[in-house]
Design an enzyme around this catalytic site. Structure first.
Site, mmCIF file in Angstrom:
data_model
loop_
_atom_site.group_PDB
_atom_site.id
_atom_site.type_symbol
_atom_site.label_atom_id
_atom_site.label_comp_id
_atom_site.label_asym_id
_atom_site.label_seq_id
_atom_site.Cartn_x
_atom_site.Cartn_y
_atom_site.Cartn_z
ATOM 1 N N ASP A 247 2.417 7.054 6.113
ATOM 2 C CA ASP A 247 1.702 6.737 4.871
ATOM 3 C C ASP A 247 0.242 6.373 5.160
ATOM 4 O O ASP A 247 -0.052 5.691 6.154
ATOM 5 C CB ASP A 247 2.399 5.525 4.231
ATOM 6 C CG ASP A 247 1.757 5.082 2.938
ATOM 7 O OD1 ASP A 247 1.877 5.832 1.958
ATOM 8 O OD2 ASP A 247 1.143 4.000 2.906
ATOM 9 N N GLU A 320 0.410 11.795 5.809
ATOM 10 C CA GLU A 320 -0.210 11.808 4.476
ATOM 11 C C GLU A 320 -1.714 11.948 4.711
ATOM 12 O O GLU A 320 -2.422 10.960 4.909
ATOM 13 C CB GLU A 320 0.086 10.527 3.693
ATOM 14 C CG GLU A 320 -0.334 10.689 2.236
ATOM 15 C CD GLU A 320 -0.564 9.381 1.481
ATOM 16 O OE1 GLU A 320 -0.659 9.434 0.256
ATOM 17 O OE2 GLU A 320 -0.670 8.313 2.116
HETATM 18 C C1 NOJ Z 1 0.359 6.356 -0.386
HETATM 19 C C2 NOJ Z 1 1.672 6.297 -1.103
HETATM 20 O O1 NOJ Z 1 2.120 7.604 -1.342
HETATM 21 C C3 NOJ Z 1 1.428 5.506 -2.363
HETATM 22 O O2 NOJ Z 1 2.529 5.575 -3.236
HETATM 23 C C4 NOJ Z 1 1.123 4.085 -1.968
HETATM 24 O O3 NOJ Z 1 0.814 3.343 -3.123
HETATM 25 C C5 NOJ Z 1 -0.068 4.038 -1.004
HETATM 26 N N1 NOJ Z 1 0.001 5.026 0.021
HETATM 27 C C6 NOJ Z 1 -0.142 2.693 -0.326
HETATM 28 O O4 NOJ Z 1 0.907 2.556 0.600
#
Ligand code: NOJ
Length: 599
Positions: A247, A320
């Protein structure tokens, strides 16, 4: 466990694709097992290279215990459905213990399961049941920040001399004195609105949070953090997970000098504000700093040591990685000596957000030409963005447009990631009133930013009360959208909605037609602004052509290429479309799709 080839499944598969090609809704009733995935040691090693990965938002997938919140046993109940789609893996958004401020992305214990979702025993059961169906399980791994309720942060904020103080990012305020906290250390903003610095009265310093104040950022300059996360990753690999989706990974580091971010100006040289009313800033000092590469190489080296006969196959790292260009994305793969991600998400294609042939042409070409041979991971949808129909639909041809978009996803080179409910055409259903909003950014930013509830609504399984997500009489954590009466899995399976059958057919083609499984992708007909087309070609296999009409008017394209024949056999096409007799004249209806094998 061992994956074995199933001849009956392969035969059933051929029939179901033929039926779909004929535009026969009955094909959507096909209940045959998925095609074989990995049969050999080499296939076990390479499974991710053309993987089809399904994102589950566990809170919204299936409630098994009647509390209105999805859970692990609910996912287990739906594994047969997932197997029938033909996917290789599920990625679960965070299921760790969490105060749920950011619905799991604020983790208070990295080595357990939140009781709302189940227990570690349930998790082990899920892995075992998923593996029986050839489905791998990928966890979310949040290394940028923890919850402010994590024991490490509780220690860290307890005193300036606590051994955990340096696990997070603490700074004095600007102009701070013994009696005045001063201003935040600089102008950095949280992605979720307002200053990224939160004052802590107890120890009289500010801490940094890229996301909510309840999500303090780790200090990745501290080697103890590196070791802590290597231990966490090992903990889950030993339990049999097939990998992680990292993430917010490109926000791991910040400029140590705390230089202010640049204030952005519009074309008239004026500053402007974002949905939270904050002045818009650049992100050069808090995003995509180079330190992330050595961290990921280190994590990858640690993870690559895990390979057990019980859970064979490469454990993969997905990132991500929202990045501005292909050169930045390419860096995320690392080097041969120091690999980083197997599959950093290519968000540059799926989030173009309009049917623009030239833009798709250029970005697909980028992925083919400028990733140094690495495998792209395409993604068009997730739990942070309005669903496909909101971003690509025209309100009239939404299902046809979703066929177009999903064909780009599955018939391009590489791996594909999609989001629960895409396969039945679930729609974004945002809250209508501020008091109904669950996602805090929807409260902070209302009404410009309504938050992400609209794309996280319960999975629509059938037409019973609560759409089969939870028992009748229970209030689900987010309301079931009224669309469930027509848009639901049961309807998809029984042929009244062909989208499910379309997804299933695309996935099966990707798994069985060699040029779609591992072919090179060559864009065709570069000057055409209405039809996007390309050829997939694997050595020794028949080339496959793909043509997608990006307009509401019929189009005809000539896809013959020097050195290939002009005969063509349809593999998949928009229901009701006729077969072309030659590659020189492929006719496409409004938003029509044609996938065919060159003869
Ligand atoms: C990306 C995640 O996909 C999202 O849902 C989250 O709020 C943020 N990162 C913070 O972890």
């Amino acid at each position: 466990m061992k994956y074995c080839f199933n001849a009956a499944a392969a035969a059933a598969l051929a029939l179901s694709i033929a039926a779909l090609v004929a535009g026969n809704p009955a094909s959507a009733q096909d209940k045959s097992p998925p095609p074989p995935t990995s049969q050999t040691a080499a296939a076990e090693q390479n499974w991710w290279k053309n993987a089809v990965i399904y994102e589950i938002y566990p809170r919204s997938f299936q409630d098994s215990n009647g509390d209105g919140i999805g859970d692990l046993n609910g996912i287990i109940q739906r594994l047969d459905y997932l197997a029938s789609l033909g996917i290789d893996a599920i990625w679960l958004t965070p299921i760790y213990p969490s105060p749920q401020v950011d619905f799991g992305y604020d983790i208070s214990d990295y080595e357990n399961i939140d009781p709302q979702y189940g227990t570690l025993a349930d998790f082990d059961h899920l892995i075992a049941e998923a593996n029986k169906r050839h489905i791998r399980v990928i966890m979310d791994m949040v290394m940028n920040h923890s919850s402010d309720k994590h024991k490490w942060f509780l220690e860290s904020r307890s005193s300036r001399t606590n051994p955990y103080r340096d696990w997070y990012v603490w700074r004095d305020g600007k102009g701070q004195t013994a009696t005045d906290k001063g201003a935040p250390p600089n102008n950095w903003q949280s992605l979720f609105g307002h200053s990224a610095w939160e004052w802590d009265q107890n120890t009289r310093q500010y801490y940094y949070h890229k996301f909510y104040a309840q999500q303090p950022d780790f200090n990745w300059n501290n080697p103890k953090i590196h070791q802590a996360f290597k231990n966490i990753v090992a903990f889950w690999l030993k339990r049999g997970v097939a990998g992680f989706r990292f993430d917010a990974i490109i926000t791991l580091f910040e400029d140590p000098k705390l230089t202010d971010e640049d204030v952005l100006k519009d074309k008239d040289g004026k500053t402007f504000t974002n949905a939270y009313g904050d002045i818009s800033l650049g992100d050069a000092r808090t995003n995509n700093l180079p330190g992330v590469h050595s961290v990921m190489a280190e994590m990858r080296a640690a993870a690559d040591k895990f390979n057990s006969p019980k859970f064979p196959g490469t454990r993969i790292f997905i990132g991500e990685t929202y990045l501005p260009n292909i050169a930045e994305l390419e860096k995320q793969y690392g080097t041969t000596a120091h690999p980083e991600f197997h599959l950093p998400m290519n968000t540059q294609i799926g989030f173009i957000n309009k049917l623009d042939v030239a833009a798709f042409h250029a970005k697909l070409d980028d992925a083919e030409q400028h990733l140094n041979g690495h495998i792209p991971l395409l993604v068009f949808d997730n739990h942070d963005n309005p669903r496909l129909e909101t971003r690509y639909g025209d309100g009239v041809h939404d299902t046809d447009i979703q066929r177009v978009v999903s064909t780009i996803l599955f018939a391009s080179r590489g791996a594909s990631l999609f989001y629960y409910g895409d396969e039945i055409g679930m729609k974004t259903t945002p809250p209508l009133r501020k008091e109904d909003v669950k996602d805090p950014i929807g409260v902070i930013g209302w009404p410009k930013e309504k938050g992400r509830d609209g794309e996280r609504t319960p999975m629509q399984w059938d037409t019973t009360a609560n759409a089969g997500f939870t028992k009748a009489g229970v209030t689900p954590w987010l309301p079931v959208p009224p669309t469930y009466a027509a848009v639901n899995v049961k309807a998809g399976l029984t042929g009244t909605d062909l989208l499910y059958g379309w997804y299933q057919a695309l996935i099966r083609l990707k798994k069985t037609i060699p040029s779609l499984t591992n072919g090179d992708q060559t864009m065709l007909d570069a000057a055409n602004t209405k039809v996007l087309s390309w050829m997939q070609r694997a050595p020794g296999a028949k080339p496959v052509v793909v043509a997608l009409n990006f307009t509401a008017e019929p189009q005809t394209v000539n896809l013959s290429v020097p050195g290939a024949g002009t005969g063509v056999k349809a593999l998949l096409k928009t229901p009701g479309a006729s077969d072309p007799s030659s590659l020189t004249a492929i006719k496409l209806g409004p938003f029509g799709v044609f996938v065919g094998e060159v003869q």
